[in-house]
Design a protein around this motif. Structure first.
Motif, short mmCIF file in Angstrom:
data_model
loop_
_atom_site.label_atom_id
_atom_site.label_comp_id
_atom_site.label_asym_id
_atom_site.label_seq_id
_atom_site.Cartn_x
_atom_site.Cartn_y
_atom_site.Cartn_z
N PHE A 64 50.97 31.60 29.79
CA PHE A 64 49.61 31.34 30.50
C PHE A 64 48.81 32.60 30.40
O PHE A 64 48.66 33.79 30.95
CB PHE A 64 49.70 30.84 31.90
N ARG A 65 47.84 32.66 29.30
CA ARG A 65 46.98 33.69 29.28
C ARG A 65 45.47 33.09 29.05
O ARG A 65 45.15 32.19 28.18
CB ARG A 65 47.27 34.78 27.89
N HIS A 66 44.73 33.93 29.73
CA HIS A 66 43.11 33.59 29.44
C HIS A 66 42.36 34.81 29.92
O HIS A 66 42.93 35.81 30.71
CB HIS A 66 42.80 32.41 30.71
N ALA A 67 41.12 34.82 29.79
CA ALA A 67 40.19 36.10 30.09
C ALA A 67 40.11 35.96 31.29
O ALA A 67 39.70 37.12 31.94
CB ALA A 67 39.01 36.00 29.21
N TYR A 68 40.09 34.97 32.04
CA TYR A 68 39.90 35.01 33.63
C TYR A 68 41.27 35.57 34.32
O TYR A 68 40.71 36.02 35.45
CB TYR A 68 39.80 33.56 34.23
N TYR A 69 42.18 35.95 33.75
CA TYR A 69 43.48 36.25 34.62
C TYR A 69 43.91 37.59 33.68
O TYR A 69 43.93 37.79 32.37
CB TYR A 69 44.52 35.48 34.43
N SER A 123 38.08 29.39 37.39
CA SER A 123 39.53 30.24 37.06
C SER A 123 40.66 29.55 37.83
O SER A 123 41.61 29.31 36.98
CB SER A 123 39.23 31.74 37.11
N LEU A 124 40.39 29.24 39.15
CA LEU A 124 41.40 28.59 39.63
C LEU A 124 41.65 27.18 39.29
O LEU A 124 42.87 26.48 39.12
CB LEU A 124 41.25 28.56 41.28
N ALA A 125 40.67 26.53 38.58
CA ALA A 125 40.66 24.91 38.29
C ALA A 125 41.49 25.11 36.91
O ALA A 125 42.37 24.29 36.66
CB ALA A 125 39.19 24.49 37.94
N VAL A 153 37.80 38.81 37.39
CA VAL A 153 39.16 38.64 36.59
C VAL A 153 40.34 38.57 37.99
O VAL A 153 40.22 39.21 38.78
CB VAL A 153 39.59 40.01 35.61
N VAL A 154 40.95 37.43 37.80
CA VAL A 154 42.11 37.22 38.60
C VAL A 154 43.30 37.94 38.38
O VAL A 154 43.68 37.76 37.22
CB VAL A 154 42.09 35.62 39.02
N GLN A 267 35.32 22.22 41.67
CA GLN A 267 34.39 22.82 40.74
C GLN A 267 33.66 21.81 40.57
O GLN A 267 32.11 22.15 40.43
CB GLN A 267 35.27 23.01 39.42
N VAL A 268 33.80 20.42 40.57
CA VAL A 268 32.81 19.39 40.18
C VAL A 268 31.92 19.37 41.48
O VAL A 268 30.50 19.18 41.31
CB VAL A 268 33.42 17.97 40.21
#
Length: 741
Positions: A64-69, A123-125, A153-154, A267-268
């Motif tokens: 699990f990789r993303h720019a948010y983390y 990011s949490l969603a 960034v989390v 988020q919604v």
């Protein structure tokens, strides 16, 4: 929870510390990348399952990789504790930004706060959607970093399940770790609702523009929210928009019946709340403007602290702009200023040699080297030898982890400018001589000890562990150390070990206990992650010719397999009508469904729908042809009688039914799973709970249970509890045995 300065020349200085441990920055020797290491506090490791839960979650989120983390690279083991090695994220912890804003009266306007909030919630969603049963669990300003480019960034998202094993109550989690949990009966769970509660508390802190006090949560949160105001730069405070006020209240679970269940729901609702009020805009320029004012505040000269007698000549560090993290000004007197020092009106003396405390094993505080060491003293004549400067090699991550438990100096020696410059020549030579004598003494002592104790050392008791996997060739790691690939036969020291298998799919982490002189074996099924997806194409009315990416695929309804992940163009061509084009996104390992109405000149056959409810995923077949899966809300079929077969190959389940599909209506079908058996045992004994219901005490033989996935919890009054996930099938009985020791 005060961040401390850390430089590349002194990587052991904590960059930030809180109840979880200390963070330091180091350089990865092979790659030269900057890494951030979280040294977990030894007190947290008192619970035996803490390390296992941490490694399991890290392996679960390895892909699990993303720019948010912030990326977590690995978990390193040390005789005295654990270290979490992650990529270093340039920026400032949000907790430090709020602390400085409150102390320096720096106003965080609502637009900047909303910009941060609109980054945190998605990011949490994203995490909740990619890992349905995984939550961060520790969301707080201390675990959020704001980069110089105004990006949030989390970090430290693999610790939630491990901290949950500590069994802290709600008050202690807040006081020790700044973790917010919603109200619950008994021990709180680190689930999606807990993440949403933490998001609400972060949102409240952003609106207030300051950290939430230790005595303000949870009892004063409602009052703080009611007193919150919408602040703008250069304008008077306004009442908080009602839509945003209600959103924060729902996130904080003020009324559990109205609270958000997951970050996706939050988020919604947040987008709807921001759309209702156009006076405030969550624009990045607002956050960038605030960060500019934050840097300006950090550049303001700090008031020097009063030094108690005896009077000393002290050096006050100059203000430091925001680099990767805010640098705390060291209290005077200091050993060496970690930043450019203020100019002192004294004649420039010869630069002294690097102090010997940096390399000598004496307990004196180590000096900080702020530049590459070079000989700073010019000898008076060529005949007189010049003292050699002590060279301190650059330390990489391996050396840093070895210093896991080095004692830290408590008192720093004040810096005396003029006298130390004059004495540096003589004291340097005396220290070099002292180091030489100490080295000779240690070498002689080691030689005598080696001669005296050169008896054969006792060989530690070893056991054998045999590992096999399907498919073979999977990399094996034991306690973080690579041991080849499967099949493998390993000789390990007797005791507990953590075995990790890394293949193409999700890594598997299992705890094993090796007994001296005994060979144990483990066999693991590691399903290969699929690389293609499939598509179920339906048209209304049925009978349209279907082509995918220009290739004819048959008549709808039709199932198309072996499609590469990505977007594909699907064209429906009815017999007496215009073609209809649809673009469909395909994911690897997922069967997507598309249902498209098509025009027709003549009335088509009347159709109905089939709706299936089952506790596990199943495939739906008719005459050997795949119609769809239970993941679809409903499946369109021609009206009339159908022979339908429901199949789950993993569980060995297959059932045929005759259904009558009414025209224009939905035919609901419910499936009850048949019963299988499971046998459970524990050493010495344990109380067994299955899916939250008590099943009895071990041993339990041939216990009836429905087929499908279940969670089994073994509890012992002295040895704690262990959780195991099992899948009961009709193929063979399930047997599970655990060692509670």
């Amino acid at each position: 929870m005060t961040p401390l300065s850390a430089t590349a020349e002194q990587p052991e200085a904590p960059l930030f510390s809180d109840g979880l441990g200390e963070r330091v920055v180091a350089v990865d020797g092979p790659t030269g990348d900057l890494l951030q290491i979280l040294r977990v506090r030894p007190q947290l490791l008192a619970v035996p399952s803490f390390e296992f839960a941490l490694r399991e979650r890290a392996a679960r989120l390895a892909n699990f990789r993303h720019a948010y983390y912030g990326r977590v690279r690995r978990i390193d083991r040390h005789p005295s504790g654990l270290a979490i090695v992650s990529d270093h994220v340039e920026g400032v912890r949000l907790s430090e930004i709020l602390r400085v804003a409150s102390a320096r009266r720096l106003q965080l306007d609502l637009n900047a706060a909303l910009c941060l909030l609109r980054q945190l919630v998605p990011s949490l969603a994203l995490l909740h959607e990619n890992a349905r049963d995984v939550a961060h669990g520790l969301i707080a300003p201390e675990r959020l970093i704001v980069t110089p480019r105004a990006r949030l960034v989390v970090v430290e998202h693999v610790l939630g399940s491990a901290v949950e094993r500590l069994q802290y109550n709600r008050e202690r989690l807040w006081q020790d770790l700044r973790v917010a949990l919603p109200p619950a009966v008994g021990m709180g769970r680190f689930d999606h609702r807990a993440d949403v509660t933490a998001i609400g508390l972060v949102a409240l802190a952003l609106v207030l523009g300051r950290p939430i006090g230790a005595d303000e949560y949870p009892h004063r949160v409602g009052q703080l929210l009611n007193d919150a105001r919408a602040r703008s730069v250069g304008a008077p405070d306004q009442p908080l928009p009602q839509a945003l006020h209600n959103w924060i209240a729902r996130a904080l679970q003020s009324d559990p019946r109205q609270g958000f269940v997951s970050a996706t729901d939050a988020q919604v609702a947040l987008e709807d709340a921001l759309a209702e009020d156009s006076d405030f805009v969550a624009a990045p320029v607002a956050l960038e403007t605030f960060l500019s004012r934050y840097i300006a505040v950090m550049l303001e000269p700090a008031t020097p602290t009063t030094v108690a007698p005896p009077p000393l000549v002290t050096v006050t560090p100059a203000p430091v702009p925001m680099a990767p993290a805010p640098v705390a000004v060291a209290p005077a007197p200091v050993a060496v200023a970690p930043a450019p020092v203020a100019v002192v009106p004294v004649p420039p003396p010869p630069a002294p040699l690097p102090p010997m405390e940096a390399v000598a094993p004496a307990p004196a505080p180590p000096a900080i080297v702020t530049a590459p060491p070079v000989p700073a003293f010019v000898p008076p004549s060529p005949a007189e030898p010049a003292p050699v400067a002590a060279v301190i090699p650059a330390r990489d991550i391996t050396e840093l982890i070895k210093d896991f438990d080095l004692p830290k100096p408590e008192v720093e020696e004040p810096l005396e400018l003029e006298p130390r410059a004059k004495r540096s020549w003589f004291t340097g030579w005396r220290r070099i001589a002292a180091v030489g004598l100490i080295a000779i003494g240690l070498g002689g002592g080691a030689l005598i000890a080696s001669r005296r104790y050169r008896t054969p050392a006792a060989v530690p008791s070893l056991g054998t562990l045999s590992l096999q996997s399907n498919p073979p060739g999977v990399s094996v790691f034991v306690d973080g150390v690579p041991h080849g690939t499967t099949p493998a036969r390993l000789s390990l020291a007797a005791g507990s070990h953590i075995v990790e298998l890394r293949g193409r799919g999700v890594p598997r982490v299992i705890p094993v206990t090796v007994t001296a002189g005994i060979e144990s074996s483990q066999y693991l099924e590691l399903p290969v992650m699929p690389t293609t997806g499939s598509l179920l194409v339906q048209s209304d009315p049925a009978g349209a010719r279907v082509s995918v990416d220009g290739v004819e695929r048959g008549v709808a309804p039709v199932s198309v397999g072996d499609l590469a992940p990505g977007d594909h163009d699907v064209v429906f061509q009815p017999e007496n009508g215009a073609a209809v084009k649809q673009r469909v996104a395909i994911q690897a390992g997922v069967t997507s469904t598309v249902l498209t109405p098509v025009p027709t000149a003549a009335p088509g056959p009347v159709s109905g729908w089939l709706s299936l409810k089952a506790p596990v995923a199943m495939e739906i077949h008719e005459n050997g042809r795949l119609l769809g899966t239970t993941d679809s809300d409903r499946i369109m079929l021609a009206a009339g009688r159908h022979e339908i077969e429901f199949v789950n190959d993993t569980l060995g389940y297959s059932q045929k039914r005759t259904v009558q599909v009414p025209p224009g209506k939905t035919m609901p079908i419910s499936i009850e799973m048949p019963m299988g058996t499971i046998s459970l045992n524990a050493a010495p004994w344990a109380e067994v709970w299955i899916d939250g219901r008590r099943a009895g005490d071990t041993p339990l033989g041939n216990y009836p249970i429905s087929i499908g996935p279940h969670e089994v919890v073994f509890r012992h009054p002295q040895l704690g509890e262990k959780r195991q996930a099992v899948s009961v099938t009709l193929k063979a009985p399930v047997r599970l045995s655990v060692d509670m020791k």
